[in-house]
Design a protein around this motif. Structure first.
Motif, mmCIF file in Angstrom:
data_model
loop_
_atom_site.group_PDB
_atom_site.id
_atom_site.type_symbol
_atom_site.label_atom_id
_atom_site.label_comp_id
_atom_site.label_asym_id
_atom_site.label_seq_id
_atom_site.Cartn_x
_atom_site.Cartn_y
_atom_site.Cartn_z
ATOM 1 N N UNK A 98 109.423 45.042 -5.958
ATOM 2 C CA UNK A 98 108.829 43.773 -6.395
ATOM 3 C C UNK A 98 107.906 44.064 -7.561
ATOM 4 N N UNK A 99 108.068 43.303 -8.623
ATOM 5 C CA UNK A 99 107.219 43.460 -9.798
ATOM 6 C C UNK A 99 106.401 42.188 -9.968
ATOM 7 N N UNK A 100 105.085 42.354 -10.073
ATOM 8 C CA UNK A 100 104.178 41.224 -10.277
ATOM 9 C C UNK A 100 103.553 41.330 -11.660
ATOM 10 N N UNK A 101 103.762 40.308 -12.451
ATOM 11 C CA UNK A 101 103.216 40.246 -13.796
ATOM 12 C C UNK A 101 101.896 39.496 -13.765
ATOM 13 N N UNK A 102 100.863 40.064 -14.381
ATOM 14 C CA UNK A 102 99.555 39.405 -14.409
ATOM 15 C C UNK A 102 99.675 38.014 -15.022
ATOM 16 N N UNK A 103 98.840 37.090 -14.566
ATOM 17 C CA UNK A 103 98.918 35.705 -15.043
ATOM 18 C C UNK A 103 98.626 35.591 -16.533
ATOM 19 N N UNK A 104 97.774 36.439 -17.035
ATOM 20 C CA UNK A 104 97.493 36.484 -18.475
ATOM 21 C C UNK A 104 97.761 37.909 -18.944
ATOM 22 N N UNK A 105 98.562 38.057 -19.955
ATOM 23 C CA UNK A 105 98.997 39.380 -20.392
ATOM 24 C C UNK A 105 99.458 39.263 -21.844
ATOM 25 N N UNK A 106 99.578 40.403 -22.496
ATOM 26 C CA UNK A 106 100.262 40.471 -23.781
ATOM 27 C C UNK A 106 99.633 39.657 -24.893
ATOM 28 N N UNK A 107 100.465 39.383 -25.880
ATOM 29 C CA UNK A 107 100.038 38.694 -27.093
ATOM 30 C C UNK A 107 99.011 37.599 -26.831
ATOM 31 N N UNK A 344 94.998 40.354 -9.930
ATOM 32 C CA UNK A 344 96.213 40.984 -9.380
ATOM 33 C C UNK A 344 95.876 42.246 -8.580
ATOM 34 N N UNK A 345 94.697 42.823 -8.837
ATOM 35 C CA UNK A 345 94.289 44.030 -8.104
ATOM 36 C C UNK A 345 93.186 43.732 -7.086
ATOM 37 N N UNK A 346 92.975 42.460 -6.791
ATOM 38 C CA UNK A 346 91.902 42.079 -5.860
ATOM 39 C C UNK A 346 92.069 42.759 -4.508
ATOM 40 N N UNK A 347 93.303 42.863 -4.068
ATOM 41 C CA UNK A 347 93.612 43.589 -2.834
ATOM 42 C C UNK A 347 94.372 44.849 -3.236
ATOM 43 N N UNK A 348 93.690 45.982 -3.356
ATOM 44 C CA UNK A 348 94.352 47.217 -3.806
ATOM 45 C C UNK A 348 95.559 47.611 -2.972
ATOM 46 N N UNK A 349 95.584 47.191 -1.710
ATOM 47 C CA UNK A 349 96.691 47.552 -0.837
ATOM 48 C C UNK A 349 97.959 46.746 -1.152
ATOM 49 N N UNK A 350 97.799 45.652 -1.916
ATOM 50 C CA UNK A 350 98.939 44.798 -2.238
ATOM 51 C C UNK A 350 99.725 45.308 -3.433
ATOM 52 N N UNK A 351 99.151 46.255 -4.167
ATOM 53 C CA UNK A 351 99.799 46.827 -5.342
ATOM 54 C C UNK A 351 99.893 48.344 -5.151
ATOM 55 N N UNK A 417 105.709 47.761 -4.645
ATOM 56 C CA UNK A 417 105.207 46.628 -5.429
ATOM 57 C C UNK A 417 104.477 47.166 -6.648
ATOM 58 N N UNK A 418 104.951 46.774 -7.805
ATOM 59 C CA UNK A 418 104.386 47.250 -9.074
ATOM 60 C C UNK A 418 103.702 46.095 -9.788
ATOM 61 N N UNK A 419 102.481 46.326 -10.200
ATOM 62 C CA UNK A 419 101.777 45.345 -11.023
ATOM 63 C C UNK A 419 101.942 45.715 -12.492
ATOM 64 N N UNK A 420 102.096 44.722 -13.330
ATOM 65 C CA UNK A 420 102.287 44.962 -14.759
ATOM 66 C C UNK A 420 101.384 44.046 -15.571
ATOM 67 N N UNK A 421 100.755 44.640 -16.586
ATOM 68 C CA UNK A 421 100.016 43.841 -17.561
ATOM 69 C C UNK A 421 100.168 44.512 -18.911
#
Length: 434
Positions: A98-107, A344-351, A417-421
């Motif tokens: 599962x890949x979770x993309x941060x709500x605000x990211x990039x450009x 996205x990292x509020x719960x470290x165990x979720x990522x 589960x991978x978080x991406x920003x």
């Protein structure tokens, strides 16, 4: 954004070694061939540019330029993987991954605007020699694309600084998103070139602040990195300034204001980060706070509180406004990306791990990596897909404080589960492969 192998999600583009930038002292002493180095009235220079008839600072929203940006993958994604993820709640799944993309990211808006204006400049002046006074943004793929459009990026060398001697009257000169110094603006105004100013409006807002401090005979305390292009430009619009990079340096400054100390030690500590002729015994009586827009908001705010408390203790609450000024110069886009990473990292165990994508010389990206590291989450900052060895399960990545490191076995077995920003200079590259 790129999907690598069957599990790795990466934003970025072509690999190009980061440019090392050095400056023996800040803008008024910068080594730039042909550019005068004395202090000048930056606001007057900026206003005079409009009167030349050779100055543009707004995008034209040219359709052909937009189409070319889409083809090159240096704009916002409208149909690629990133767009698909946005439509699916910023989540992508395949098998046990599962890949979770941060709500605000990039450009961010200012970066996209700068790249758009550079493409539009090439479209408007197809036969002219074209130069940028620095990398347009801190992203290797974007800068490489501009070079492919025959736009020359003037890079600073370690010993000789920048060389503008090849730029002639009638050429086109682009000021990057970070801005140009007041001295450079004056030089190109007088040179007779066509100027395209892509400076982010948030950066220009900081310039207005330091100009206000100058008019109030206050020294600008700039929270930033003294060699960063944006801070170099900002300092050029201040009369007297000192640059502090973190809370530790800010505390040292506050202690000196409050208790005094060794002037020689002070000047040695900040030798690369003060204006010419700076005297800490006379120039710290009245100060105003500004910042490099890509710094951590919380840290800038804390430095502001430290300075406010110091001046209040030293001069009394009733005299505070005479000795300390603060204006809101924090960039919303930078803060939104930082807040999204905290979320996205509020719960470290979720990522299980984070991937942070952006140019290795990108300040705002370094702070995203810093946030993840402080959370104790395995985090890998890469500037392109080429940093990941899928077959060998290895990644060459950068840590927040500059170390380039290769990690083997970085991607554990699923479920995962991978978080991406990504940093504000990272486009939504739409190519992906399995």
């Amino acid at each position: 954004m790129q999907l690598l192998g069957h599990q790795q999600l990466v934003m970025g583009g072509a690999q190009r070694p980061p440019v090392v930038r050095r400056c023996a002292r800040l803008c008024v002493q910068c080594t730039v061939a042909g550019v005068e180095t004395e202090k000048i009235d930056g606001r007057t220079i900026r206003r005079s540019l409009n009167q030349t008839g050779r100055y543009t600072r707004q995008p034209s929203n040219n359709t052909e330029s937009q189409q070319l940006m889409d083809t090159h993958g240096v704009g916002y994604s409208s149909s690629g993987l990133v767009a698909q993820m946005r439509e699916n709640g910023n989540v992508w799944q395949q098998g046990e991954v599962t890949v979770k993309l941060a709500k605000a990211y990039g450009y961010c808006w200012g970066v996209e605007r700068a790249v758009r204006m550079a493409y539009e400049a090439r479209n408007s002046f197809p036969d002219r020699n074209m130069f940028i006074t620095n990398e347009i943004i801190h992203n290797p793929e974007v800068n490489e694309r501009l070079r492919e459009l025959d736009i020359n990026i003037v890079e600073e060398t370690e010993n000789k600084g920048k060389d503008y001697s090849n730029i002639q009257k009638g050429d086109v000169v682009i000021f990057p998103a970070f801005g140009a110094t007041a001295q450079e603006m004056k030089y190109f105004r007088d040179k007779g070139v066509q100027m395209v100013d892509t400076t982010c409006p948030w950066v220009a807002k900081v310039w207005n602040s330091v100009d206000t401090y100058t008019k109030k005979n206050s020294t600008s305390v700039i929270h930033g990195k003294y060699s960063h292009e944006e801070t170099v430009a900002t300092a050029s619009f201040a009369s007297d300034y000192i640059i502090v990079k973190d809370l530790k340096e800010a505390q040292y400054l506050c202690d000196y204001i409050m208790f005094g100390g060794s002037k020689e030690e002070f000047m040695a500590k900040f030798k690369n980060a003060v204006s010419a002729g700076f005297d800490p015994e006379t120039m710290l009586v009245k100060v105003g706070l500004a910042n490099q827009t890509t710094m951590l908001k919380g840290e800038t705010e804390q430095i502001g509180k430290m300075l406010e408390q110091t001046m209040m203790r030293k001069y009394g609450p009733d005299k505070l406004q005479e000795h300390f000024i603060v204006m809101d110069t924090i960039c919303d886009a930078t803060q939104e990306r930082q807040d999204a990473l905290y979320d996205i990292t509020a719960d470290p165990k979720a990522i299980d791990l984070m991937i942070v994508v952006g140019g290795f010389n990108s300040s705002n990206t370094s702070h995203l990596q810093e946030i993840a590291e402080h959370k104790g989450i395995p985090s890998y900052w890469v500037d392109s897909a080429a940093r990941i060895d899928v077959a060998g399960n290895k990644v060459l990545h950068k840590l927040a404080y500059g170390e380039l490191k290769e990690t083997s076995g970085w991607l554990p077995a699923g479920p995962l589960t991978i978080g991406v920003t990504s940093g504000a200079s990272t486009p939504d590259t739409r190519r992906w492969r399995r």
